[in-house]
Write a protein that holds these residues in place. Structure first.
Motif, PDB file in Angstrom:
ATOM      1  N   TYR A  66      16.150   7.615  -1.050  1.00  0.00           N
ATOM      2  CA  TYR A  66      14.696   7.529  -1.053  1.00  0.00           C
ATOM      3  C   TYR A  66      14.132   7.388  -2.465  1.00  0.00           C
ATOM      4  O   TYR A  66      13.052   6.827  -2.644  1.00  0.00           O
ATOM      5  CB  TYR A  66      14.096   8.744  -0.343  1.00  0.00           C
ATOM      6  CG  TYR A  66      14.268   8.679   1.163  1.00  0.00           C
ATOM      7  CD1 TYR A  66      13.792   7.596   1.890  1.00  0.00           C
ATOM      8  CD2 TYR A  66      14.916   9.698   1.855  1.00  0.00           C
ATOM      9  CE1 TYR A  66      13.953   7.527   3.258  1.00  0.00           C
ATOM     10  CE2 TYR A  66      15.073   9.621   3.237  1.00  0.00           C
ATOM     11  CZ  TYR A  66      14.594   8.542   3.928  1.00  0.00           C
ATOM     12  OH  TYR A  66      14.762   8.461   5.288  1.00  0.00           O
TER      13      TYR A  66
ATOM     14  N   LEU B 194      12.138   0.326   0.806  1.00  0.00           N
ATOM     15  CA  LEU B 194      11.288   1.333   1.429  1.00  0.00           C
ATOM     16  C   LEU B 194      10.073   1.647   0.566  1.00  0.00           C
ATOM     17  O   LEU B 194       8.963   1.838   1.085  1.00  0.00           O
ATOM     18  CB  LEU B 194      12.102   2.606   1.694  1.00  0.00           C
ATOM     19  CG  LEU B 194      13.221   2.475   2.727  1.00  0.00           C
ATOM     20  CD1 LEU B 194      14.053   3.753   2.777  1.00  0.00           C
ATOM     21  CD2 LEU B 194      12.683   2.131   4.109  1.00  0.00           C
ATOM     22  N   ARG B 195      10.265   1.677  -0.738  1.00  0.00           N
ATOM     23  CA  ARG B 195       9.146   1.978  -1.646  1.00  0.00           C
ATOM     24  C   ARG B 195       8.076   0.885  -1.580  1.00  0.00           C
ATOM     25  O   ARG B 195       6.893   1.163  -1.408  1.00  0.00           O
ATOM     26  CB  ARG B 195       9.669   2.108  -3.072  1.00  0.00           C
ATOM     27  CG  ARG B 195       8.574   2.437  -4.107  1.00  0.00           C
ATOM     28  CD  ARG B 195       9.104   2.310  -5.516  1.00  0.00           C
ATOM     29  NE  ARG B 195       9.465   0.932  -5.842  1.00  0.00           N
ATOM     30  CZ  ARG B 195      10.667   0.571  -6.271  1.00  0.00           C
ATOM     31  NH1 ARG B 195      11.632   1.460  -6.427  1.00  0.00           N
ATOM     32  NH2 ARG B 195      10.912  -0.706  -6.552  1.00  0.00           N
TER      33      ARG B 195
ATOM     34  N   LEU C 160       4.594  14.066  -3.174  1.00  0.00           N
ATOM     35  CA  LEU C 160       3.802  12.863  -3.424  1.00  0.00           C
ATOM     36  C   LEU C 160       2.953  13.010  -4.674  1.00  0.00           C
ATOM     37  O   LEU C 160       2.803  12.054  -5.450  1.00  0.00           O
ATOM     38  CB  LEU C 160       2.909  12.564  -2.214  1.00  0.00           C
ATOM     39  CG  LEU C 160       3.602  12.133  -0.916  1.00  0.00           C
ATOM     40  CD1 LEU C 160       2.563  11.835   0.163  1.00  0.00           C
ATOM     41  CD2 LEU C 160       4.492  10.919  -1.136  1.00  0.00           C
TER      42      LEU C 160
ATOM     43  N   SER D 236       2.750   5.413   5.267  1.00  0.00           N
ATOM     44  CA  SER D 236       2.298   6.623   4.588  1.00  0.00           C
ATOM     45  C   SER D 236       3.465   7.454   4.069  1.00  0.00           C
ATOM     46  O   SER D 236       3.269   8.357   3.262  1.00  0.00           O
ATOM     47  CB  SER D 236       1.469   7.481   5.554  1.00  0.00           C
ATOM     48  OG  SER D 236       2.287   7.980   6.592  1.00  0.00           O
ATOM     49  N   GLY D 237       4.672   7.146   4.546  1.00  0.00           N
ATOM     50  CA  GLY D 237       5.845   7.900   4.117  1.00  0.00           C
ATOM     51  C   GLY D 237       6.085   9.170   4.890  1.00  0.00           C
ATOM     52  O   GLY D 237       7.004   9.930   4.582  1.00  0.00           O
TER      53      GLY D 237
ATOM     54  N   LYS E  73       5.898   0.564   1.607  1.00  0.00           N
ATOM     55  CA  LYS E  73       4.788   1.518   1.671  1.00  0.00           C
ATOM     56  C   LYS E  73       3.606   1.050   0.839  1.00  0.00           C
ATOM     57  O   LYS E  73       2.457   1.394   1.123  1.00  0.00           O
ATOM     58  CB  LYS E  73       5.268   2.901   1.198  1.00  0.00           C
ATOM     59  CG  LYS E  73       6.211   3.589   2.158  1.00  0.00           C
ATOM     60  CD  LYS E  73       6.394   5.055   1.821  1.00  0.00           C
ATOM     61  CE  LYS E  73       7.219   5.263   0.570  1.00  0.00           C
ATOM     62  NZ  LYS E  73       8.624   4.891   0.782  1.00  0.00           N
TER      63      LYS E  73
ATOM     64  N   PHE F  29       9.396  11.149  -3.564  1.00  0.00           N
ATOM     65  CA  PHE F  29       9.294  10.832  -2.138  1.00  0.00           C
ATOM     66  C   PHE F  29      10.534  11.252  -1.376  1.00  0.00           C
ATOM     67  O   PHE F  29      11.660  11.001  -1.779  1.00  0.00           O
ATOM     68  CB  PHE F  29       9.084   9.324  -1.925  1.00  0.00           C
ATOM     69  CG  PHE F  29       9.123   8.950  -0.472  1.00  0.00           C
ATOM     70  CD1 PHE F  29       8.116   9.355   0.385  1.00  0.00           C
ATOM     71  CD2 PHE F  29      10.197   8.243   0.053  1.00  0.00           C
ATOM     72  CE1 PHE F  29       8.169   9.051   1.742  1.00  0.00           C
ATOM     73  CE2 PHE F  29      10.259   7.933   1.408  1.00  0.00           C
ATOM     74  CZ  PHE F  29       9.232   8.343   2.245  1.00  0.00           C
TER      75      PHE F  29
ATOM     76  N   HIS G   3      10.499   8.291   8.645  1.00  0.00           N
ATOM     77  CA  HIS G   3      11.321   7.090   8.722  1.00  0.00           C
ATOM     78  C   HIS G   3      12.311   7.278   9.865  1.00  0.00           C
ATOM     79  O   HIS G   3      12.484   8.397  10.381  1.00  0.00           O
ATOM     80  CB  HIS G   3      12.050   6.823   7.408  1.00  0.00           C
ATOM     81  CG  HIS G   3      11.165   6.237   6.347  1.00  0.00           C
ATOM     82  ND1 HIS G   3      10.298   5.209   6.582  1.00  0.00           N
ATOM     83  CD2 HIS G   3      11.024   6.544   5.021  1.00  0.00           C
ATOM     84  CE1 HIS G   3       9.650   4.895   5.472  1.00  0.00           C
ATOM     85  NE2 HIS G   3      10.075   5.690   4.511  1.00  0.00           N
TER      86      HIS G   3
ATOM     87  N   PRO H 178      10.739  11.762   3.162  1.00  0.00           N
ATOM     88  CA  PRO H 178       9.868  11.857   4.341  1.00  0.00           C
ATOM     89  C   PRO H 178       9.667  13.303   4.803  1.00  0.00           C
ATOM     90  O   PRO H 178      10.548  14.153   4.639  1.00  0.00           O
ATOM     91  CB  PRO H 178      10.617  11.048   5.410  1.00  0.00           C
ATOM     92  CG  PRO H 178      11.574  10.198   4.669  1.00  0.00           C
ATOM     93  CD  PRO H 178      11.930  10.925   3.418  1.00  0.00           C
TER      94      PRO H 178
ATOM     95  N   PRO I  12      12.200   1.664   8.307  1.00  0.00           N
ATOM     96  CA  PRO I  12      10.857   2.225   8.122  1.00  0.00           C
ATOM     97  C   PRO I  12      10.355   2.961   9.364  1.00  0.00           C
ATOM     98  O   PRO I  12       9.740   4.019   9.269  1.00  0.00           O
ATOM     99  CB  PRO I  12      10.001   0.990   7.815  1.00  0.00           C
ATOM    100  CG  PRO I  12      10.965  -0.008   7.252  1.00  0.00           C
ATOM    101  CD  PRO I  12      12.253   0.226   7.998  1.00  0.00           C
TER     102      PRO I  12
ATOM    103  N   ALA J   3       5.036   5.119   8.822  1.00  0.00           N
ATOM    104  CA  ALA J   3       6.058   4.611   7.903  1.00  0.00           C
ATOM    105  C   ALA J   3       5.444   4.242   6.568  1.00  0.00           C
ATOM    106  O   ALA J   3       5.987   4.555   5.494  1.00  0.00           O
ATOM    107  CB  ALA J   3       6.759   3.405   8.512  1.00  0.00           C
TER     108      ALA J   3
END
Length: 391
Positions: free
Chosen positions: A303, A309-310, A36, A269-270, A313, A41, A273, A43, A283, A267
């Motif tokens: 990802y 997905l990006r 991060l 916060s990443g 978040k 990214f 998933h 998970p 998510p 989800a």
């Protein structure tokens, strides 16, 4: 709790718990945080639903009502685990349906002996023989759902004698020396039981290591929105957990708050998933929309490139620190339609259901109630999510 772990847990299970989950879990969390910081990214861990098949019919289950049940191939499951390990993560939540109906399950546990698996099960199929197989694998903690007393359990789970069968599953697991957890999806019909000292002490007496509280989320074909907790009830549950962590001899786990008592969406916060039994990357288990599917690209590339997905978040925290599907389901539908995300519910009406759903309170609705226990504060920041505290 430490006495229970050290003296009543099978030695191989204890070793795998400490090394695969504990030490490797901390290292995987560090890798996640470092990614991060670099703007990358992947998970920290995955929830994987291996099958839609189940022998019960629970209220608020996201799997029920599908036009056709899916079962993940053993090859696809192996691919997910292998690609996740390549990113330095070794912890997986295995869900269903009922995962004990998934035939290749134990082969997967044995093949990936360097990983640690949390098996989400209703317990009705967890016999003494199954518990012995899990003991031999040594890298699995069964998390057994406990949804109410003798009357409430049958209603909540859509089965018969569920309360008794759940108790038997807990006994089988603890007698085999497994690191055993009990989960409760807390709603109006079981809130009193969830906070009962008699209930918690009965689990301790049985040898349960951890109790994991969820907040009931009204999803699926039989959403039963009226079971959702009010803001006051959510704050009552949160206060109970904070106090319980200072006085009971088992770990009290939650999935929704940080150490200061602020709401958290894993989800958004990443941290995690969900990959459903059809291979769609969602998510989380209750947000049943996806633009990406396992096998189309390597997971790391998905990802890196998934705008859906990006941006989810980025946008969810602007709306809530709680659960978007509860607090603003209509906004979620607008978002997924903007990205032309596929309905992955298997019912083909998830957007319509959410459009019509009333908004309810979630863990982001109440006032922050900070942790009192320094150990939990530390765990939630550093020690692999406090054995699930962030997931």
């Amino acid at each position: 709790m430490l006495k229970q772990l050290l003296f009543k847990t099978d030695k191989r299970c204890l070793y795998k718990f400490i090394y695969n989950l504990g030490i490797k879990g901390v290292l995987s969390f560090n890798r996640f945080q470092n990614r991060l910081k670099k703007g990358e990214f992947f998970p920290a861990f995955h929830f994987i639903s291996v099958t839609d098949d189940c022998n019960l019919n629970c209220q608020g289950c996201w799997v029920m009502g599908k036009k056709k049940n899916s079962r993940m191939s053993a090859e696809q499951l192996d691919q997910i685990i292998t690609e996740t390990k390549a990113q330095g993560s070794y912890f997986f939540g295995i869900l269903g349906g009922e995962p004990l109906l998934y035939k290749p399950l134990f082969e997967v546990f044995e093949k990936h002996s360097d990983c640690y698996f949390q098996l989400f099960t209703n317990g009705t199929l967890l016999t003494a023989d199954v518990a012995e197989k899990l003991r031999k694998c040594a890298n699995v903690t069964p998390l057994i759902s406990f949804e109410g007393d003798e009357e409430v359990a049958d209603v909540r789970r859509g089965g018969t004698n569920v309360w008794q069968r759940t108790h038997e599953a807990i006994d089988h697991a603890t007698n085999a020396g497994l690191v055993t957890g009990v989960a409760m999806s807390v709603c109006k019909s079981n809130l009193e039981l969830a906070m009962s000292p008699e209930f918690i002490n009965s689990l301790i007496k049985k040898g349960v290591t951890y109790l994991w509280y969820y907040i009931y989320r009204p999803v699926g074909e039989n959403a039963t929105v009226e079971l959702s907790l009010s803001r006051e009830e959510i704050e009552q549950l949160r206060s109970h957990m904070v106090e319980a962590r200072t006085k009971y001899d088992l770990a009290i786990i939650d999935a929704y708050w940080d150490g200061e008592g602020n709401g958290l969406c894993p989800a958004a916060s990443g941290l995690s998933h969900h990959i459903n039994a059809s291979g769609y990357i969602e998510p989380c288990p209750v947000i049943q929309f996806a633009t990406d599917r396992v096998g189309e690209k390597p997971l790391a590339e998905i990802y890196r490139s998934s705008a859906f997905l990006r941006d989810l978040k980025v946008e969810i925290p602007k709306k809530t620190s709680g659960c978007i599907i509860m607090e603003d389901p209509q906004w979620l539908v607008d978002f997924v339609e903007k990205y032309e995300a596929a309905d992955t519910s298997g019912r083909d009406d998830e957007a319509e259901r959410l459009r019509a759903m009333e908004k309810v309170c979630s863990h982001g609705s109440g006032k922050p109630i900070p942790e009192k226990s320094w150990a939990y504060k530390f765990a939630k920041k550093r020690a692999f999510f406090g054995l699930g505290a962030y997931g």
